[in-house]
Design an enzyme around this catalytic site. Structure first.
Site, PDB file in Angstrom:
ATOM      1  N   LEU A  44      -1.294  50.518  63.734  1.00  0.00           N
ATOM      2  CA  LEU A  44      -0.146  51.425  63.835  1.00  0.00           C
ATOM      3  C   LEU A  44      -0.583  52.878  63.904  1.00  0.00           C
ATOM      4  O   LEU A  44       0.076  53.708  64.523  1.00  0.00           O
ATOM      5  CB  LEU A  44       0.782  51.230  62.634  1.00  0.00           C
ATOM      6  CG  LEU A  44       1.481  49.874  62.512  1.00  0.00           C
ATOM      7  CD1 LEU A  44       2.292  49.816  61.228  1.00  0.00           C
ATOM      8  CD2 LEU A  44       2.382  49.627  63.718  1.00  0.00           C
ATOM      9  N   GLY A  45      -1.677  53.214  63.242  1.00  0.00           N
ATOM     10  CA  GLY A  45      -2.143  54.595  63.232  1.00  0.00           C
ATOM     11  C   GLY A  45      -3.394  54.719  62.395  1.00  0.00           C
ATOM     12  O   GLY A  45      -3.709  53.859  61.569  1.00  0.00           O
ATOM     13  N   SER A  46      -4.131  55.811  62.621  1.00  0.00           N
ATOM     14  CA  SER A  46      -5.349  56.056  61.853  1.00  0.00           C
ATOM     15  C   SER A  46      -5.575  57.550  61.749  1.00  0.00           C
ATOM     16  O   SER A  46      -5.007  58.343  62.500  1.00  0.00           O
ATOM     17  CB  SER A  46      -6.559  55.375  62.506  1.00  0.00           C
ATOM     18  OG  SER A  46      -6.779  55.898  63.809  1.00  0.00           O
ATOM     19  N   GLY A  48      -7.598  60.696  58.790  1.00  0.00           N
ATOM     20  CA  GLY A  48      -8.430  60.945  57.629  1.00  0.00           C
ATOM     21  C   GLY A  48      -8.081  60.060  56.455  1.00  0.00           C
ATOM     22  O   GLY A  48      -8.902  59.822  55.569  1.00  0.00           O
ATOM     23  N   PHE A  49      -6.850  59.548  56.441  1.00  0.00           N
ATOM     24  CA  PHE A  49      -6.383  58.698  55.350  1.00  0.00           C
ATOM     25  C   PHE A  49      -6.902  57.270  55.466  1.00  0.00           C
ATOM     26  O   PHE A  49      -6.818  56.485  54.531  1.00  0.00           O
ATOM     27  CB  PHE A  49      -4.853  58.661  55.334  1.00  0.00           C
ATOM     28  CG  PHE A  49      -4.250  58.199  56.634  1.00  0.00           C
ATOM     29  CD1 PHE A  49      -4.134  56.847  56.926  1.00  0.00           C
ATOM     30  CD2 PHE A  49      -3.812  59.122  57.573  1.00  0.00           C
ATOM     31  CE1 PHE A  49      -3.592  56.419  58.133  1.00  0.00           C
ATOM     32  CE2 PHE A  49      -3.264  58.703  58.777  1.00  0.00           C
ATOM     33  CZ  PHE A  49      -3.154  57.351  59.054  1.00  0.00           C
ATOM     34  N   LYS A  67      -2.552  49.092  54.847  1.00  0.00           N
ATOM     35  CA  LYS A  67      -3.296  50.352  54.901  1.00  0.00           C
ATOM     36  C   LYS A  67      -4.688  50.165  54.308  1.00  0.00           C
ATOM     37  O   LYS A  67      -4.832  49.757  53.158  1.00  0.00           O
ATOM     38  CB  LYS A  67      -2.534  51.439  54.140  1.00  0.00           C
ATOM     39  CG  LYS A  67      -3.207  52.807  54.146  1.00  0.00           C
ATOM     40  CD  LYS A  67      -2.316  53.853  53.489  1.00  0.00           C
ATOM     41  CE  LYS A  67      -2.938  55.233  53.524  1.00  0.00           C
ATOM     42  NZ  LYS A  67      -2.047  56.276  52.956  1.00  0.00           N
ATOM     43  N   ASP A 128       9.169  57.319  62.993  1.00  0.00           N
ATOM     44  CA  ASP A 128       9.012  58.462  62.096  1.00  0.00           C
ATOM     45  C   ASP A 128       9.792  59.663  62.634  1.00  0.00           C
ATOM     46  O   ASP A 128      10.147  59.732  63.819  1.00  0.00           O
ATOM     47  CB  ASP A 128       7.540  58.787  61.812  1.00  0.00           C
ATOM     48  CG  ASP A 128       6.780  59.391  62.982  1.00  0.00           C
ATOM     49  OD1 ASP A 128       7.350  60.203  63.725  1.00  0.00           O
ATOM     50  OD2 ASP A 128       5.582  59.072  63.140  1.00  0.00           O
ATOM     51  N   ASP A 167       2.735  66.464  50.609  1.00  0.00           N
ATOM     52  CA  ASP A 167       2.582  66.437  52.068  1.00  0.00           C
ATOM     53  C   ASP A 167       3.908  66.074  52.724  1.00  0.00           C
ATOM     54  O   ASP A 167       3.978  65.206  53.602  1.00  0.00           O
ATOM     55  CB  ASP A 167       1.486  65.454  52.486  1.00  0.00           C
ATOM     56  CG  ASP A 167       0.962  65.730  53.896  1.00  0.00           C
ATOM     57  OD1 ASP A 167       1.224  66.841  54.423  1.00  0.00           O
ATOM     58  OD2 ASP A 167       0.286  64.847  54.463  1.00  0.00           O
TER      59      ASP A 167
END
Length: 313
Positions: A44-46, A48-49, A67, A128, A167
């Protein structure tokens, strides 16, 4: 009218915070393996986290987000009541995850030799707020008001649970396109809420307050209000007000869209340069612009169901 709306929306924040001492989640390594409980889907996404994948819980086909966070990327650690050392994100999520719909829920977690894996709820269909605004432009004030109220309630819930998100931004807010409900996500930059000053910040710089830019110091509650002001501007104007440090420190707000005077007043109040001049959460909710808030389902029926959903995340 505001009181009736508060009562109608009470379910969004009335439930108590999760008690770490009462949690029934066992430490990750004492449970069945991740692979036997969850089916991992596309990325789904990547960043620094770490990386986030879609997934399904095998037992009941529940959609989840999976995650992965590498241990060498974790800067803040916490400890559970049983002494288990975990990322601070796990501690914070366990504090805020129970009984409140406006914050993403931590369903489970696993420890691996070089990483932690967090299992989070995943509404469908979902988008989002960043993508929502990018695709549709500045929001009508009625819709922005509903969204902003929900975000404010989520942040209040976090503070009531002793958690500072740090954040708050459009990319960290999910919209359930069927129900009109928003969820605050990604506590990877968060901290335990305290009354004393913070001297570290891992959030998004363009949402950070001027006192952090100038002095590398800030108080949690007033900094959160600044970020909320940036977010509200983003909703009604379609973009954030400041891109550079000099603009943040100067704090001059120019409106690129037609925005009501009441909404402008609230934004400028949240973006007061002096932290002590910013409103409290209660003052924000009592502001004239915040009256007659649509319920989430009303928001979905009026503003979302008539639009073709964007891509799920």
């Amino acid at each position: 009218m505001l009181l009736s709306k508060i009562n109608s929306l009470a379910h969004l924040r009335a439930a108590p915070c999760s008690d770490l001492h009462a949690t029934k989640l066992a430490p990750g390594k004492e449970k069945e393996p991740l692979e036997s409980q969850y089916q991992v889907g596309p990325l789904l996404g990547s960043g620094g986290f770490g990386s986030v994948y879609s997934g399904i819980r095998v037992a009941d086909n529940l959609p989840v987000a999976i995650k992965h966070v590498e241990k060498d990327r974790i800067s803040d650690w916490g400890e559970l009541p049983n002494g288990t050392r975990v990322p601070m994100e796990v501690v914070l999520l366990k504090k805020v995850s129970s009984g409140f719909s406006g914050v993403i829920r931590l369903l489970d977690w696993f420890e691996r030799p070089d990483s932690f894996v967090l299992i989070l709820e995943r509404p469908e269909p979902v988008q989002d707020l960043f993508d929502f605004i990018t695709e549709r432009g500045a929001l009508q004030e009625e819709l922005a008001r509903s969204f902003f109220w929900q975000v404010l309630e989520a942040v209040r819930h976090c503070h009531d649970c002793g958690v500072l998100h740090r954040d708050i931004k459009d990319e960290n807010i999910l919209i359930d396109l069927n129900r009109g409900e928003l969820k605050l996500i990604d506590f990877g930059s968060g901290a335990l809420l305290k009354d004393t000053v913070y001297t570290d910040f891992d959030g998004t710089r363009v949402y950070s307050p001027p006192e952090w830019i100038r002095y590398h110091r800030y108080h949690g509650r007033s900094a959160a209000v600044w970020s909320l002001g940036i977010l509200l501007y983003d909703m009604v104007c379609g973009d954030i007000p400041f891109e550079h440090d000099e603009e943040i420190v100067r704090g001059q707000v120019f409106f690129r869209q037609r925005v009501s005077s009441e909404c402008q007043h609230l934004i400028r109040w949240c973006l007061a340069l002096r932290p002590s001049d910013r409103p409290t959460f209660e003052e924000i909710q009592n502001h004239p612009w915040m009256q007659d808030v649509l319920l989430p389902q009303e928001t979905a029926e009026i503003h979302l169901h008539s639009l073709s959903p964007g891509p799920s995340k």
